[in-house]
Design a protein around this motif. Structure first.
Motif, PDB file in Angstrom:
ATOM      1  N   THR A  20      34.844 -45.102 -17.016  1.00 24.34           N
ATOM      2  CA  THR A  20      33.931 -44.123 -17.597  1.00 24.34           C
ATOM      3  C   THR A  20      32.729 -44.842 -18.191  1.00 24.34           C
ATOM      4  OG1 THR A  20      35.189 -44.143 -19.669  1.00 24.34           O
ATOM      5  CG2 THR A  20      35.651 -42.366 -18.137  1.00 24.34           C
ATOM      6  N   TYR A  21      31.650 -44.082 -18.255  1.00 22.18           N
ATOM      7  CA  TYR A  21      30.460 -44.539 -18.967  1.00 22.18           C
ATOM      8  C   TYR A  21      30.267 -43.588 -20.133  1.00 22.18           C
ATOM      9  CZ  TYR A  21      25.702 -45.886 -20.039  1.00 22.18           C
ATOM     10  OH  TYR A  21      24.585 -46.333 -20.694  1.00 22.18           O
ATOM     11  N   ASP A  22      30.312 -44.156 -21.334  1.00 24.36           N
ATOM     12  CA  ASP A  22      30.302 -43.288 -22.518  1.00 24.36           C
ATOM     13  C   ASP A  22      28.918 -43.151 -23.135  1.00 24.36           C
ATOM     14  OD1 ASP A  22      29.800 -45.659 -23.808  1.00 24.36           O
ATOM     15  OD2 ASP A  22      31.642 -45.672 -24.989  1.00 24.36           O
ATOM     16  N   GLY A  23      27.905 -43.641 -22.417  1.00 20.67           N
ATOM     17  CA  GLY A  23      26.551 -43.563 -22.942  1.00 20.67           C
ATOM     18  C   GLY A  23      26.030 -44.913 -23.389  1.00 20.67           C
ATOM     19  N   SER A  24      26.952 -45.873 -23.601  1.00 20.70           N
ATOM     20  CA  SER A  24      26.512 -47.215 -23.971  1.00 20.70           C
ATOM     21  C   SER A  24      27.263 -48.314 -23.238  1.00 20.70           C
ATOM     22  CB  SER A  24      26.640 -47.418 -25.485  1.00 20.70           C
ATOM     23  OG  SER A  24      27.978 -47.281 -25.888  1.00 20.70           O
ATOM     24  N   ILE A  27      33.726 -48.649 -19.349  1.00 19.24           N
ATOM     25  CA  ILE A  27      35.074 -49.045 -19.753  1.00 19.24           C
ATOM     26  C   ILE A  27      36.101 -48.516 -18.757  1.00 19.24           C
ATOM     27  CG2 ILE A  27      34.846 -49.457 -22.235  1.00 19.24           C
ATOM     28  CD1 ILE A  27      35.280 -46.547 -22.716  1.00 19.24           C
ATOM     29  N   ALA A  28      37.215 -49.242 -18.639  1.00 17.83           N
ATOM     30  CA  ALA A  28      38.312 -48.791 -17.793  1.00 17.83           C
ATOM     31  C   ALA A  28      38.952 -47.576 -18.445  1.00 17.83           C
ATOM     32  CB  ALA A  28      39.347 -49.906 -17.639  1.00 17.83           C
ATOM     33  N   ASP A  29      39.209 -46.568 -17.623  1.00 19.04           N
ATOM     34  CA  ASP A  29      39.877 -45.380 -18.146  1.00 19.04           C
ATOM     35  C   ASP A  29      41.357 -45.525 -17.840  1.00 19.04           C
ATOM     36  OD1 ASP A  29      40.547 -43.002 -19.166  1.00 19.04           O
ATOM     37  OD2 ASP A  29      39.411 -41.787 -17.767  1.00 19.04           O
ATOM     38  N   THR A  30      42.052 -46.215 -18.724  1.00 19.25           N
ATOM     39  CA  THR A  30      43.420 -46.603 -18.392  1.00 19.25           C
ATOM     40  C   THR A  30      44.416 -45.472 -18.533  1.00 19.25           C
ATOM     41  OG1 THR A  30      43.657 -47.463 -20.637  1.00 19.25           O
ATOM     42  CG2 THR A  30      43.077 -49.034 -18.909  1.00 19.25           C
ATOM     43  N   ASP A  31      44.114 -44.433 -19.282  1.00 18.43           N
ATOM     44  CA  ASP A  31      45.073 -43.331 -19.369  1.00 18.43           C
ATOM     45  C   ASP A  31      44.496 -42.011 -18.859  1.00 18.43           C
ATOM     46  OD1 ASP A  31      43.368 -42.630 -21.345  1.00 18.43           O
ATOM     47  OD2 ASP A  31      44.814 -42.786 -22.978  1.00 18.43           O
ATOM     48  N   GLY A  32      43.309 -42.089 -18.242  1.00 16.78           N
ATOM     49  CA  GLY A  32      42.721 -40.892 -17.659  1.00 16.78           C
ATOM     50  C   GLY A  32      42.194 -39.906 -18.679  1.00 16.78           C
ATOM     51  N   ARG A  33      41.993 -40.344 -19.890  1.00 12.49           N
ATOM     52  CA  ARG A  33      41.595 -39.401 -20.928  1.00 12.49           C
ATOM     53  C   ARG A  33      40.328 -39.802 -21.673  1.00 12.49           C
ATOM     54  NH1 ARG A  33      46.672 -37.811 -24.467  1.00 12.49           N
ATOM     55  NH2 ARG A  33      48.100 -39.029 -23.238  1.00 12.49           N
ATOM     56  N   ASN A  34      39.637 -40.807 -21.162  1.00 15.95           N
ATOM     57  CA  ASN A  34      38.409 -41.212 -21.849  1.00 15.95           C
ATOM     58  C   ASN A  34      37.373 -40.091 -21.834  1.00 15.95           C
ATOM     59  OD1 ASN A  34      39.578 -43.693 -22.047  1.00 15.95           O
ATOM     60  ND2 ASN A  34      37.968 -44.811 -21.000  1.00 15.95           N
ATOM     61  N   GLU A  35      36.584 -40.046 -22.888  1.00 17.59           N
ATOM     62  CA  GLU A  35      35.410 -39.183 -22.884  1.00 17.59           C
ATOM     63  C   GLU A  35      34.347 -39.835 -22.019  1.00 17.59           C
ATOM     64  OE1 GLU A  35      35.010 -36.300 -24.628  1.00 17.59           O
ATOM     65  OE2 GLU A  35      37.108 -36.425 -25.215  1.00 17.59           O
ATOM     66  N   GLY A  36      33.411 -39.050 -21.589  1.00 17.99           N
ATOM     67  CA  GLY A  36      32.290 -39.614 -20.850  1.00 17.99           C
ATOM     68  C   GLY A  36      32.379 -39.347 -19.370  1.00 17.99           C
ATOM     69  N   ARG A  37      31.393 -39.858 -18.658  1.00 22.89           N
ATOM     70  CA  ARG A  37      31.278 -39.602 -17.236  1.00 22.89           C
ATOM     71  C   ARG A  37      32.287 -40.437 -16.452  1.00 22.89           C
ATOM     72  NH1 ARG A  37      25.928 -40.377 -13.400  1.00 22.89           N
ATOM     73  NH2 ARG A  37      27.119 -40.330 -11.475  1.00 22.89           N
ATOM     74  N   GLY A  38      33.047 -39.806 -15.590  1.00 21.31           N
ATOM     75  CA  GLY A  38      34.016 -40.517 -14.767  1.00 21.31           C
ATOM     76  C   GLY A  38      33.355 -41.217 -13.596  1.00 21.31           C
ATOM     77  N   ILE A  39      33.803 -42.435 -13.330  1.00 15.75           N
ATOM     78  CA  ILE A  39      33.292 -43.240 -12.220  1.00 15.75           C
ATOM     79  C   ILE A  39      34.503 -43.654 -11.394  1.00 15.75           C
ATOM     80  CG2 ILE A  39      32.088 -45.366 -11.607  1.00 15.75           C
ATOM     81  CD1 ILE A  39      31.012 -45.243 -14.616  1.00 15.75           C
ATOM     82  N   TYR A  40      34.438 -43.443 -10.081  1.00 15.63           N
ATOM     83  CA  TYR A  40      35.582 -43.735  -9.227  1.00 15.63           C
ATOM     84  C   TYR A  40      35.231 -44.788  -8.201  1.00 15.63           C
ATOM     85  CZ  TYR A  40      37.347 -39.598 -11.431  1.00 15.63           C
ATOM     86  OH  TYR A  40      37.766 -38.708 -12.376  1.00 15.63           O
TER      87      TYR A  40
END
Ligand code: ZN
Length: 81
Positions: A20-24, A27-40
């Motif tokens: 994910t990109y959280d605006g700054s 980061i790895a989205d290790t549990d699938g629950r990060n805020e922010g834009r998803g990147i695959y």
């Protein structure tokens, strides 16, 4: 289905790593629950390299992306997703 930012192919989300990109920061989205834009991204080196060649990361953050930070996030995503 989600689209890989390296090869642009749509694949089931479970086969891709998610960051994910959280605006700054990326980061790895290790549990699938990060805020922010998803990147695959496919779990292979070819797609990782393509994503850099295509400047996909720069487009997401709308500036010059920090490649070392991205590689750390990719490593974490590969290990933990
Ligand atoms: Zn791919």
């Amino acid at each position: 289905m989600r689209r890989c930012i390296g090869c642009y192919e749509s694949k089931p989300q479970s086969t891709l790593m998610r960051l994910t990109y959280d605006g700054s920061a990326f980061i790895a989205d290790t549990d699938g629950r990060n805020e922010g834009r998803g990147i695959y991204l496919c779990r292979n080196r070819e797609c990782i390299e393509k994503s850099f060649k295509r400047k996909a990361w720069n487009r997401i953050c709308r500036s010059r992306a920090d490649n070392e930070e991205i590689m750390r996030a990719i490593d974490a995503a590969l290990n933990e997703n």
